[in-house]
Design a protein around this motif. Sequence first.
Motif, PDB file in Angstrom:
ATOM      1  N   LEU A   1      17.214  10.406   3.556  1.00 50.00           N
ATOM      2  CA  LEU A   1      15.869  10.887   3.863  1.00 50.00           C
ATOM      3  C   LEU A   1      15.282  10.118   5.040  1.00 50.00           C
ATOM      4  CD1 LEU A   1      13.594  12.819   2.940  1.00 50.00           C
ATOM      5  CD2 LEU A   1      12.640  10.898   1.675  1.00 50.00           C
ATOM      6  N   ASP A   2      15.645   8.852   5.156  1.00 50.13           N
ATOM      7  CA  ASP A   2      15.090   8.046   6.232  1.00 50.13           C
ATOM      8  C   ASP A   2      15.699   8.391   7.581  1.00 50.13           C
ATOM      9  OD1 ASP A   2      13.317   5.946   7.033  1.00 50.13           O
ATOM     10  OD2 ASP A   2      15.044   4.645   7.322  1.00 50.13           O
ATOM     11  N   ALA A   3      16.930   8.908   7.591  1.00 52.83           N
ATOM     12  CA  ALA A   3      17.597   9.220   8.855  1.00 52.83           C
ATOM     13  C   ALA A   3      16.771  10.158   9.743  1.00 52.83           C
ATOM     14  CB  ALA A   3      18.985   9.801   8.588  1.00 52.83           C
TER      15      ALA A   3
ATOM     16  N   MET B   1       0.826  -1.205   0.000  1.00 51.87           N
ATOM     17  CA  MET B   1       0.000   0.000   0.000  1.00 51.87           C
ATOM     18  C   MET B   1       0.863   1.259   0.000  1.00 51.87           C
ATOM     19  SD  MET B   1      -2.986  -1.144   2.711  1.00 51.87           S
ATOM     20  CE  MET B   1      -3.981   0.345   2.462  1.00 51.87           C
ATOM     21  N   GLN B   2       1.973   1.209   0.720  1.00 51.09           N
ATOM     22  CA  GLN B   2       2.820   2.383   0.885  1.00 51.09           C
ATOM     23  C   GLN B   2       3.575   2.747  -0.390  1.00 51.09           C
ATOM     24  OE1 GLN B   2       5.650   1.887   4.066  1.00 51.09           O
ATOM     25  NE2 GLN B   2       5.697   4.052   4.560  1.00 51.09           N
ATOM     26  N   THR B   3       3.893   1.738  -1.214  1.00 59.21           N
ATOM     27  CA  THR B   3       4.697   1.990  -2.419  1.00 59.21           C
ATOM     28  C   THR B   3       3.885   1.934  -3.708  1.00 59.21           C
ATOM     29  OG1 THR B   3       5.289  -0.364  -2.591  1.00 59.21           O
ATOM     30  CG2 THR B   3       6.753   1.048  -1.299  1.00 59.21           C
ATOM     31  N   GLN B   4       2.566   1.840  -3.591  1.00 59.91           N
ATOM     32  CA  GLN B   4       1.723   1.644  -4.773  1.00 59.91           C
ATOM     33  C   GLN B   4       1.799   2.799  -5.778  1.00 59.91           C
ATOM     34  OE1 GLN B   4      -2.617   2.240  -4.027  1.00 59.91           O
ATOM     35  NE2 GLN B   4      -1.988   2.566  -1.897  1.00 59.91           N
ATOM     36  N   HIS B   5       2.147   3.987  -5.320  1.00 56.24           N
ATOM     37  CA  HIS B   5       2.060   5.164  -6.187  1.00 56.24           C
ATOM     38  C   HIS B   5       3.238   5.293  -7.144  1.00 56.24           C
ATOM     39  CE1 HIS B   5      -1.324   6.216  -3.728  1.00 56.24           C
ATOM     40  NE2 HIS B   5      -0.586   6.298  -2.658  1.00 56.24           N
TER      41      HIS B   5
ATOM     42  N   ARG C   1      10.874   7.644   1.304  1.00 59.82           N
ATOM     43  CA  ARG C   1      12.100   6.874   1.041  1.00 59.82           C
ATOM     44  C   ARG C   1      11.771   5.498   0.488  1.00 59.82           C
ATOM     45  NH1 ARG C   1      13.907   1.963   4.113  1.00 59.82           N
ATOM     46  NH2 ARG C   1      12.704   2.002   6.032  1.00 59.82           N
ATOM     47  N   ARG C   2      10.665   4.884   0.903  1.00 61.07           N
ATOM     48  CA  ARG C   2      10.299   3.567   0.365  1.00 61.07           C
ATOM     49  C   ARG C   2       9.884   3.685  -1.108  1.00 61.07           C
ATOM     50  NH1 ARG C   2      10.620  -0.447   3.732  1.00 61.07           N
ATOM     51  NH2 ARG C   2      10.476  -0.101   5.980  1.00 61.07           N
ATOM     52  N   ASN C   3       9.223   4.759  -1.458  1.00 60.40           N
ATOM     53  CA  ASN C   3       8.887   4.966  -2.863  1.00 60.40           C
ATOM     54  C   ASN C   3      10.134   5.268  -3.683  1.00 60.40           C
ATOM     55  OD1 ASN C   3       5.744   5.131  -3.573  1.00 60.40           O
ATOM     56  ND2 ASN C   3       6.022   5.755  -1.444  1.00 60.40           N
ATOM     57  N   LEU C   4      11.091   5.940  -3.084  1.00 63.91           N
ATOM     58  CA  LEU C   4      12.358   6.190  -3.769  1.00 63.91           C
ATOM     59  C   LEU C   4      13.092   4.882  -4.037  1.00 63.91           C
ATOM     60  CD1 LEU C   4      14.343   8.516  -4.683  1.00 63.91           C
ATOM     61  CD2 LEU C   4      15.499   8.146  -2.505  1.00 63.91           C
ATOM     62  N   MET C   5      12.959   3.900  -3.127  1.00 63.14           N
ATOM     63  CA  MET C   5      13.624   2.617  -3.279  1.00 63.14           C
ATOM     64  C   MET C   5      13.029   1.777  -4.405  1.00 63.14           C
ATOM     65  SD  MET C   5      13.986   1.885   0.793  1.00 63.14           S
ATOM     66  CE  MET C   5      13.995   0.091   0.657  1.00 63.14           C
ATOM     67  N   THR C   6      11.800   2.083  -4.832  1.00 60.37           N
ATOM     68  CA  THR C   6      11.152   1.282  -5.875  1.00 60.37           C
ATOM     69  C   THR C   6      11.512   1.736  -7.281  1.00 60.37           C
ATOM     70  OG1 THR C   6       9.145   2.655  -5.965  1.00 60.37           O
ATOM     71  CG2 THR C   6       9.185   0.867  -4.341  1.00 60.37           C
ATOM     72  N   VAL C   7      12.100   2.912  -7.394  1.00 59.47           N
ATOM     73  CA  VAL C   7      12.456   3.438  -8.714  1.00 59.47           C
ATOM     74  C   VAL C   7      13.943   3.753  -8.752  1.00 59.47           C
ATOM     75  CG1 VAL C   7      10.179   4.381  -9.163  1.00 59.47           C
ATOM     76  CG2 VAL C   7      11.854   5.794  -8.000  1.00 59.47           C
ATOM     77  N   THR C   8      14.500   3.842  -9.929  1.00 60.40           N
ATOM     78  CA  THR C   8      15.915   4.189 -10.078  1.00 60.40           C
ATOM     79  C   THR C   8      16.031   5.462 -10.904  1.00 60.40           C
ATOM     80  OG1 THR C   8      16.063   2.755 -12.038  1.00 60.40           O
ATOM     81  CG2 THR C   8      16.724   1.812  -9.923  1.00 60.40           C
ATOM     82  N   GLY C   9      17.014   6.263 -10.535  1.00 55.11           N
ATOM     83  CA  GLY C   9      17.276   7.468 -11.306  1.00 55.11           C
ATOM     84  C   GLY C   9      16.385   8.645 -10.983  1.00 55.11           C
ATOM     85  N   SER C  10      15.585   8.550  -9.925  1.00 58.85           N
ATOM     86  CA  SER C  10      14.695   9.653  -9.545  1.00 58.85           C
ATOM     87  C   SER C  10      15.206  10.327  -8.272  1.00 58.85           C
ATOM     88  CB  SER C  10      13.268   9.137  -9.306  1.00 58.85           C
ATOM     89  OG  SER C  10      12.718   8.598 -10.482  1.00 58.85           O
TER      90      SER C  10
END
Length: 297
Positions: free
Chosen positions: A183-185, A50-54, A240-249
Amino acid sequence: MATKLDVTAVPAEMAAVKYAKAVGHFAAIQSVPFAFKLAAYPIERIRLLMQTQHTNTTFEGKSFKSLGNTISHMRGEGYLAAWRGVTPTIVRWIPSQYIILFLKDHLNGQFPVYDKKTDYGKYFFGKVGSGAATGIINALIWAYPLDVMRQQLATKDKGTWRKAARDVYAQGGLRGFYRGFMLDAPGLAIFRGVQLGGWDLTKDYYGEEWGKMSRLSRFAHGQAISLMGSVFSYPWDTVRRNLMTVTGSTYVEVYKAGVSTAGGVRNFFYAGFSARVMSSFVNGALLEAFDEWKRTR
């Protein structure tokens, strides 16, 4: 000729035995929240989906906007799929808790000591600061790379954790295991500062009455404190979890894409938070279990 007894070796051996027993007792005490963690893992996977769906394109066309939709999807994957990503959690759990709880007590002793009656503000920030530092150090030296692999398995890969590790490395090398850490820190500092610092402050507030409370009451206090930390830190975790699902963003690009897709800042920041609340009872059990260990060792 009689052999001379090396008496200096005896205290060292006794200390080693005592330490081994303490570690074993700690592991036994932690077995209860650990069992809770494993039982609740399917809820954790629901939260990650649910958190990374976007920004996650792996399940394009699938809707994870509600608990019901996400549960239906997981049912279609099969029973064992609910535990995808559990292996890094097993590897991470007890060592991570050992680091967090012992390091927190150690750092408490390193911060300047202030009188809570005359300098409560400094006393308060000392407790919260030691908890915040504990969270960041633990993530840096142990927990964060394992969490990256857990998310890779829970939201993308269907293979083993070794395959997930290879995929993460292929995407970003060793730095890939710390993608999103900067960002997670702040989020980690907020969560652990509130959770660990708040736990110590709550015990200080009650004083001797704390020991007279039931385990259930102390657990409820720990749970409330942990949930408060989750409320404040969850937006950082989501980005940060959404950042982990994509590369180069970049962080900004992920934030804008997430808000646009979710239909608002709140919908994006707190996607999956209901599942987080459902699985968070482990946090209260962890705090009370550690204090129980200290009382009985």
